[in-house]
Design a protein around this motif. Structure first.
Motif, PDB file in Angstrom:
ATOM      1  N   PHE A  54       1.021  -1.300  -0.027  1.00 38.19           N
ATOM      2  CA  PHE A  54      -0.060  -0.095  -0.097  1.00 38.19           C
ATOM      3  C   PHE A  54       0.930   1.380   0.098  1.00 38.19           C
ATOM      4  O   PHE A  54       1.616   1.425   0.931  1.00 38.19           O
ATOM      5  CB  PHE A  54      -0.888  -0.152   1.139  1.00 38.19           C
ATOM      6  CG  PHE A  54      -2.082   0.903   1.291  1.00 38.19           C
ATOM      7  CD1 PHE A  54      -3.269   0.172   0.931  1.00 38.19           C
ATOM      8  CD2 PHE A  54      -2.171   2.126   1.510  1.00 38.19           C
ATOM      9  CE1 PHE A  54      -4.412   0.882   1.251  1.00 38.19           C
ATOM     10  CE2 PHE A  54      -3.257   2.793   1.316  1.00 38.19           C
ATOM     11  CZ  PHE A  54      -4.357   2.047   1.237  1.00 38.19           C
ATOM     12  N   ALA A  55       0.942   1.983  -1.068  1.00 36.29           N
ATOM     13  CA  ALA A  55       1.603   3.185  -1.222  1.00 36.29           C
ATOM     14  C   ALA A  55       0.947   4.521  -1.188  1.00 36.29           C
ATOM     15  O   ALA A  55      -0.068   4.705  -2.080  1.00 36.29           O
ATOM     16  CB  ALA A  55       2.342   3.063  -2.610  1.00 36.29           C
ATOM     17  N   ILE A  56       1.418   5.238  -0.554  1.00 33.99           N
ATOM     18  CA  ILE A  56       0.674   6.590  -0.314  1.00 33.99           C
ATOM     19  C   ILE A  56       1.833   7.764  -0.813  1.00 33.99           C
ATOM     20  O   ILE A  56       2.848   7.928  -0.326  1.00 33.99           O
ATOM     21  CB  ILE A  56       0.389   6.838   1.287  1.00 33.99           C
ATOM     22  CG1 ILE A  56      -0.459   5.710   1.629  1.00 33.99           C
ATOM     23  CG2 ILE A  56      -0.532   8.049   1.317  1.00 33.99           C
ATOM     24  CD1 ILE A  56      -0.504   5.543   3.281  1.00 33.99           C
ATOM     25  N   THR A  57       1.053   8.739  -1.429  1.00 32.88           N
ATOM     26  CA  THR A  57       1.912   9.814  -1.782  1.00 32.88           C
ATOM     27  C   THR A  57       0.825  11.007  -2.036  1.00 32.88           C
ATOM     28  O   THR A  57      -0.443  10.897  -1.814  1.00 32.88           O
ATOM     29  CB  THR A  57       2.295   9.856  -3.269  1.00 32.88           C
ATOM     30  OG1 THR A  57       3.250  10.728  -3.610  1.00 32.88           O
ATOM     31  CG2 THR A  57       1.400   9.882  -4.350  1.00 32.88           C
ATOM     32  N   GLU A  58       1.474  12.462  -1.659  1.00 30.97           N
ATOM     33  CA  GLU A  58       0.661  13.695  -1.505  1.00 30.97           C
ATOM     34  C   GLU A  58       0.364  14.080  -2.778  1.00 30.97           C
ATOM     35  O   GLU A  58       1.266  14.165  -3.897  1.00 30.97           O
ATOM     36  CB  GLU A  58       1.305  14.463  -0.656  1.00 30.97           C
ATOM     37  CG  GLU A  58       0.507  15.632  -0.183  1.00 30.97           C
ATOM     38  CD  GLU A  58       1.337  16.610   0.840  1.00 30.97           C
ATOM     39  OE1 GLU A  58       1.254  16.371   1.980  1.00 30.97           O
ATOM     40  OE2 GLU A  58       1.988  17.520   0.403  1.00 30.97           O
ATOM     41  N   ASP A  59      -0.895  14.538  -2.841  1.00 30.60           N
ATOM     42  CA  ASP A  59      -1.264  15.452  -4.193  1.00 30.60           C
ATOM     43  C   ASP A  59      -2.216  16.160  -3.570  1.00 30.60           C
ATOM     44  O   ASP A  59      -3.469  15.843  -3.449  1.00 30.60           O
ATOM     45  CB  ASP A  59      -1.941  14.133  -5.137  1.00 30.60           C
ATOM     46  CG  ASP A  59      -2.330  14.806  -6.385  1.00 30.60           C
ATOM     47  OD1 ASP A  59      -2.457  16.120  -6.674  1.00 30.60           O
ATOM     48  OD2 ASP A  59      -2.836  14.410  -7.449  1.00 30.60           O
ATOM     49  N   PRO A  60      -1.923  17.301  -3.660  1.00 34.37           N
ATOM     50  CA  PRO A  60      -3.008  18.567  -3.134  1.00 34.37           C
ATOM     51  C   PRO A  60      -3.886  18.747  -3.907  1.00 34.37           C
ATOM     52  O   PRO A  60      -5.300  19.341  -3.595  1.00 34.37           O
ATOM     53  CB  PRO A  60      -2.086  19.793  -3.141  1.00 34.37           C
ATOM     54  CG  PRO A  60      -0.545  19.457  -3.126  1.00 34.37           C
ATOM     55  CD  PRO A  60      -0.555  18.070  -3.816  1.00 34.37           C
ATOM     56  N   GLU A  61      -4.052  18.300  -5.276  1.00 31.63           N
ATOM     57  CA  GLU A  61      -5.259  18.268  -5.953  1.00 31.63           C
ATOM     58  C   GLU A  61      -5.991  17.083  -6.119  1.00 31.63           C
ATOM     59  O   GLU A  61      -7.139  17.191  -6.546  1.00 31.63           O
ATOM     60  CB  GLU A  61      -4.578  18.530  -7.703  1.00 31.63           C
ATOM     61  CG  GLU A  61      -3.837  19.648  -7.960  1.00 31.63           C
ATOM     62  CD  GLU A  61      -4.518  20.976  -7.473  1.00 31.63           C
ATOM     63  OE1 GLU A  61      -5.654  21.192  -8.131  1.00 31.63           O
ATOM     64  OE2 GLU A  61      -3.971  22.001  -6.913  1.00 31.63           O
ATOM     65  N   HIS A  62      -5.716  16.015  -5.438  1.00 32.64           N
ATOM     66  CA  HIS A  62      -6.569  14.968  -5.198  1.00 32.64           C
ATOM     67  C   HIS A  62      -7.888  15.110  -4.795  1.00 32.64           C
ATOM     68  O   HIS A  62      -8.282  15.874  -3.721  1.00 32.64           O
ATOM     69  CB  HIS A  62      -5.983  13.857  -4.197  1.00 32.64           C
ATOM     70  CG  HIS A  62      -6.816  12.762  -4.070  1.00 32.64           C
ATOM     71  ND1 HIS A  62      -7.117  11.808  -5.079  1.00 32.64           N
ATOM     72  CD2 HIS A  62      -7.342  12.283  -2.905  1.00 32.64           C
ATOM     73  CE1 HIS A  62      -7.902  10.786  -4.590  1.00 32.64           C
ATOM     74  NE2 HIS A  62      -8.077  11.149  -3.310  1.00 32.64           N
TER      75      HIS A  62
END
Length: 126
Positions: A54-62
């Motif tokens: 399970f990989a998590i990344t930040e995307d302010p537009e999500h």
């Protein structure tokens, strides 16, 4: 063979959701971490790349949507424990834990992470 490989999840604010996932994912069996600059990776027992992770990344537009990620539970007790963990860790239980009319033994809880991504953990018999 279970064809599941991994989830690449976007979140709007890593600092808000990381404490939630640091509690939730190990409770679901993702006990090994492989973090990098942009990704926080939680993997199941075994060696990458052949284990689920399970990989998590930040995307302010999500923007969270109606997609839902579901996990199996060994029993109703695990469903109840995850529901409590979600509430204690900053997530939101949206339904359950309870029996749902999907089948006579479908016991689950639906919940969201602090950014609004949707999940379910379910236990049911054949």
């Amino acid at each position: 063979m279970n064809k599941f490989s991994h989830i690449d999840l976007r979140v709007t604010h890593m600092e808000i959701v990381l404490p939630f996932y640091e509690k939730l994912l190990p409770a679901l069996g993702f006990t090994h971490t492989y973090h990098s600059g942009d990704w926080r990776v939680f993997a199941a027992e075994g060696e990458l790349p052949s284990v689920a992770y399970f990989a998590i990344t930040e995307d302010p537009e999500h923007r969270p949507n109606r997609n839902l990620i579901g996990f199996w539970a060994k029993g109703r007790e695990e469903v109840d424990a995850i529901a409590q963990l979600v509430q204690e860790s900053g997530g939101t239980v949206t339904a359950g834990p309870e029996l749902f009319p999907i089948s006579p033994t479908y016991y689950s809880v639906y919940f969201e992470d602090p950014c609004g991504n949707a999940y379910e953990i379910v236990h049911r018999l054949n």
